[in-house]
Scaffold this active site. Structure first.
Site, PDB file in Angstrom:
ATOM      1  N   GLU A 242     -41.033  43.524 -31.071  1.00 13.04           N
ATOM      2  CA  GLU A 242     -40.583  44.655 -30.245  1.00 13.04           C
ATOM      3  C   GLU A 242     -39.654  45.469 -31.129  1.00 13.04           C
ATOM      4  O   GLU A 242     -38.529  45.044 -31.405  1.00 13.04           O
ATOM      5  CB  GLU A 242     -39.846  44.146 -28.994  1.00 13.04           C
ATOM      6  CG  GLU A 242     -40.731  43.392 -28.008  1.00 13.04           C
ATOM      7  CD  GLU A 242     -41.699  44.291 -27.249  1.00 13.04           C
ATOM      8  OE1 GLU A 242     -41.582  45.531 -27.353  1.00 13.04           O
ATOM      9  OE2 GLU A 242     -42.583  43.751 -26.565  1.00 13.04           O
ATOM     10  N   CYS A 276     -33.874  50.960 -27.316  1.00 10.60           N
ATOM     11  CA  CYS A 276     -35.164  51.220 -27.959  1.00 10.60           C
ATOM     12  C   CYS A 276     -35.943  52.271 -27.193  1.00 10.60           C
ATOM     13  O   CYS A 276     -36.611  53.123 -27.777  1.00 10.60           O
ATOM     14  CB  CYS A 276     -35.961  49.925 -28.053  1.00 10.60           C
ATOM     15  SG  CYS A 276     -36.119  49.049 -26.495  1.00 10.60           S
TER      16      CYS A 276
HETATM   17  P1  NAD Z   1     -32.270  44.757 -37.086  1.00 11.47           P
HETATM   18  O1  NAD Z   1     -33.722  44.784 -37.372  1.00 11.47           O
HETATM   19  O2  NAD Z   1     -31.330  45.160 -38.149  1.00 11.47           O
HETATM   20  O3  NAD Z   1     -31.799  43.298 -36.650  1.00 11.47           O
HETATM   21  C1  NAD Z   1     -32.396  42.607 -35.573  1.00 11.47           C
HETATM   22  C2  NAD Z   1     -32.235  41.112 -35.796  1.00 11.47           C
HETATM   23  O4  NAD Z   1     -32.994  40.729 -36.942  1.00 11.47           O
HETATM   24  C3  NAD Z   1     -30.803  40.648 -36.059  1.00 11.47           C
HETATM   25  O5  NAD Z   1     -30.602  39.433 -35.384  1.00 11.47           O
HETATM   26  C4  NAD Z   1     -30.796  40.456 -37.562  1.00 11.47           C
HETATM   27  O6  NAD Z   1     -29.809  39.547 -38.003  1.00 11.47           O
HETATM   28  C5  NAD Z   1     -32.189  39.911 -37.793  1.00 11.47           C
HETATM   29  N1  NAD Z   1     -32.691  40.019 -39.173  1.00 11.47           N
HETATM   30  C6  NAD Z   1     -32.201  40.747 -40.195  1.00 11.47           C
HETATM   31  N2  NAD Z   1     -32.963  40.583 -41.296  1.00 11.47           N
HETATM   32  C7  NAD Z   1     -33.969  39.736 -40.949  1.00 11.47           C
HETATM   33  C8  NAD Z   1     -35.106  39.215 -41.627  1.00 11.47           C
HETATM   34  N3  NAD Z   1     -35.370  39.520 -42.899  1.00 11.47           N
HETATM   35  N4  NAD Z   1     -35.935  38.406 -40.942  1.00 11.47           N
HETATM   36  C9  NAD Z   1     -35.703  38.095 -39.651  1.00 11.47           C
HETATM   37  N5  NAD Z   1     -34.658  38.567 -38.952  1.00 11.47           N
HETATM   38  C10 NAD Z   1     -33.800  39.389 -39.584  1.00 11.47           C
HETATM   39  O7  NAD Z   1     -32.099  45.636 -35.776  1.00 11.47           O
HETATM   40  P2  NAD Z   1     -30.752  46.075 -35.069  1.00 11.47           P
HETATM   41  O8  NAD Z   1     -30.164  47.187 -35.876  1.00 11.47           O
HETATM   42  O9  NAD Z   1     -29.963  44.880 -34.765  1.00 11.47           O
HETATM   43  O10 NAD Z   1     -31.321  46.654 -33.680  1.00 11.47           O
HETATM   44  C11 NAD Z   1     -31.673  47.985 -33.478  1.00 11.47           C
HETATM   45  C12 NAD Z   1     -33.180  48.165 -33.528  1.00 11.47           C
HETATM   46  O11 NAD Z   1     -33.801  47.320 -32.560  1.00 11.47           O
HETATM   47  C13 NAD Z   1     -33.614  49.565 -33.155  1.00 11.47           C
HETATM   48  O12 NAD Z   1     -34.605  50.003 -34.047  1.00 11.47           O
HETATM   49  C14 NAD Z   1     -34.207  49.419 -31.759  1.00 11.47           C
HETATM   50  O13 NAD Z   1     -35.136  50.399 -31.404  1.00 11.47           O
HETATM   51  C15 NAD Z   1     -34.794  48.052 -31.837  1.00 11.47           C
HETATM   52  N6  NAD Z   1     -34.971  47.500 -30.487  1.00 11.47           N
HETATM   53  C16 NAD Z   1     -36.243  47.385 -29.999  1.00 11.47           C
HETATM   54  C17 NAD Z   1     -36.457  46.914 -28.704  1.00 11.47           C
HETATM   55  C18 NAD Z   1     -37.852  46.786 -28.128  1.00 11.47           C
HETATM   56  O14 NAD Z   1     -38.008  46.122 -27.092  1.00 11.47           O
HETATM   57  N7  NAD Z   1     -38.852  47.380 -28.724  1.00 11.47           N
HETATM   58  C19 NAD Z   1     -35.367  46.552 -27.915  1.00 11.47           C
HETATM   59  C20 NAD Z   1     -34.082  46.690 -28.447  1.00 11.47           C
HETATM   60  C21 NAD Z   1     -33.900  47.154 -29.736  1.00 11.47           C
END
Ligand code: NAD
Length: 467
Positions: A242, A276
């Site tokens: 997501e 999101c």
């Molecule tokens: P991010 O991708 O930076 O981090 C999300 C999670 O991934 C964190 O827990 C982070 O520690 C982890 N992470 C970091 N590097 C990783 C790796 N290499 N492998 C696996 N996990 C890793 O995102 P963010 O800045 O925390 O969140 C904002 C983003 O999330 C926005 O783009 C938003 O649109 C999206 N979002 C999407 C939805 C949806 O349902 N589509 C819902 C909420 C947020």
């Protein structure tokens, strides 16, 4: 400083190999020392989940359901305590934090009520095909910082109900409420069934690539989603992604400008734009453009931006410094290409940015093409509806979208041409735990919520039984 927090590994509350501060984004002051896991603790969490899997998978689904309901009960009983913690680390106004915790318990209950019955897919004189669903094993549940608890609740409960075990990893800037919820899961489930580790953005890749993790359920940015997909490819693991969105609102020429502007504003600025599915671009018909922009500007001026614990605060700070800097820079650049109304920072500590409306800007500006994830709404003018739809679709994102118009049949015709996973007409983010959601294009893969969301945590097995 708050009382202590622990990782949850194999039924035990354990100290982290290291600790790290968690910053209140409204004050920039550390509110707790959070345990931070090292790789050995990640390995221990996966090993515990693997060892707990056979017993949990073999338990009757009604027992698993009953345990999940107890988690919801305890969350509701501790609603205010959990909401205050969420406001302190995430920044959102306390009533919104109460909504998130209460809503998460509601989602948990709803998802726990689902079932995975055997189905006869086809039957004739030769025999019948029976469809069964069985759990996958250890599920890695990785969440971002905007809705730390709701997004955990669309993953862990269906994974557990289906008979999987879980290793969850919250975002490093919002781990505290998730750790409290992990303690609650741990209290009501057998040891090792639900584990949570916290990292400093360094363990996610190791977790997703771990050979004993069978499925990754990830919510976060598209950039990280690509890394997750690459990390699971050698073992062909199951994934649900997501990811980011750049949702367009299309405003038709027959709307009431005042009411529509109010809905657009709320849809764009909710959670300070860190959603999101927030409205991230609005295409407004020329005949309505000035009236809608004027209304939006007025609403931006009236918005109450303050620390989430303050009575009357409508919008809190951005959640972290990196996001605050990114959004400030985008607003500054937008001012060079269009007209920005609002968007000021507050003259005090905290990552506060007032709502910004950007008008008379071109489609190629970064504020239009990229996900801002902040309290900013670019408003774009159109005269030809086909052109507006083409512009809305001209993106590699495809999460949601909205259409606003008095003629519902015409609005539906427009909605039916948007290349996204969800579209709402004259409403926004109407999310129901029984209705699956998921993104198109690079906004994701797979579904969460509803029966299909549950089934993503299972393997389908078709058995032919001769007559
Ligand atoms: P991010 O991708 O930076 O981090 C999300 C999670 O991934 C964190 O827990 C982070 O520690 C982890 N992470 C970091 N590097 C990783 C790796 N290499 N492998 C696996 N996990 C890793 O995102 P963010 O800045 O925390 O969140 C904002 C983003 O999330 C926005 O783009 C938003 O649109 C999206 N979002 C999407 C939805 C949806 O349902 N589509 C819902 C909420 C947020």
């Amino acid at each position: 400083m708050m009382e202590s927090f622990h990782l949850v590994i194999d039924g035990k509350l354990v100290a982290g190999a290291q600790s790290m501060p968690v910053i209140n984004p409204a004050t920039e002051v550390s509110i707790a020392d959070c345990p931070r896991a090292d790789e050995a603790q990640l390995q221990a969490a996966v090993a515990a989940a693997k060892a707990a899997f056979p017993g949990w998978a073999a338990s009757p689904i009604d027992e698993r359901r009953a345990a999940l309901v107890k988690v919801a009960d305890e969350m509701e009983a501790r609603l205010e305590e959990l909401a205050r913690l969420l406001t302190a680390e995430q920044g959102k106004p306390l009533p919104k934090a109460m909504e998130e915790i209460g809503g998460s318990a509601f989602i948990l209950r709803a998802l726990a009520s689902l079932d995975l019955p055997e189905k006869v897919v086809q039957e004739d004189e030769g025999g019948r095909f029976v469809e069964q669903r069985y759990p996958l094993g250890v599920v890695a549940a990785i969440t971002p910082w905007n809705f730390p608890i709701s997004l955990l609740m669309v993953k862990a409960p269906p994974a557990l109900l289906a008979g999987n075990t879980v290793v969850a990893k919250p975002a490093p800037t919002t781990p505290l409420t998730s750790l409290r919820i992990a303690e609650i899961f741990n209290r009501h489930l057998p040891a090792g069934v639900f584990n949570m580790i916290v990292d400093g953005n360094d363990l996610g890749g190791i977790l997703t690539a771990h050979p004993d993790v069978a499925k990754v359920s990830f919510t976060g940015s598209t950039a990280t989603g690509r890394k997750v997909m690459a990390s699971v490819s050698s073992l062909l693991k199951r994934i649900t992604l997501e990811l980011g969105g750049n949702d367009a609102a299309i405003v038709l020429d027959d709307v009431d400008p005042k009411a529509t502007a109010k809905s657009l504003f709320e849809g764009a600025m909710v959670n300070s734009g860190q959603v999101c599915l927030a409205i991230k671009r609005a295409y407004v018909h020329d005949s309505q453009y000035d009236a809608i922009c004027d209304e939006l500007a007025e609403l931006a001026g009236l918005a109450v931006v303050d620390e989430g614990t303050q009575q009357g605060a409508q919008y809190g700070p951005l959640q972290n410094k990196a996001q605050y800097d990114k959004v400030r820079q985008m607003i500054e650049e937008a001012g060079e290409r269009g007209t920005v109304i609002g968007g000021e920072t507050l003259d005090r500590p905290g990552y506060f940015i007032r709502p910004a409306i950007v008008r008379d800007i071109d489609d190629d500006a970064a504020i239009v093409r990229e996900e801002q994830f902040g309290p900013v709404l670019p408003v774009l003018r159109y005269t030809d509806l086909d052109d507006a739809i083409a512009r809305a679709n001209d993106t590699d994102q495809g999460l949601g979208g909205t259409v606003w118009g008095s003629d519902k049949a015409r609005a539906l015709a427009v909605a039916s041409r948007l290349q996204t996973g969800m579209v709402w007409i004259n409403s926004h983010m109407n999310i129901n735990p029984f209705i699956p959601m998921g993104g198109a294009k690079q906004s994701g893969m797979g579904q969460e919520l509803g029966q299909s969301g549950l089934e993503e945590f299972t393997q389908r097995r078709l058995v032919f039984v001769p007559a």
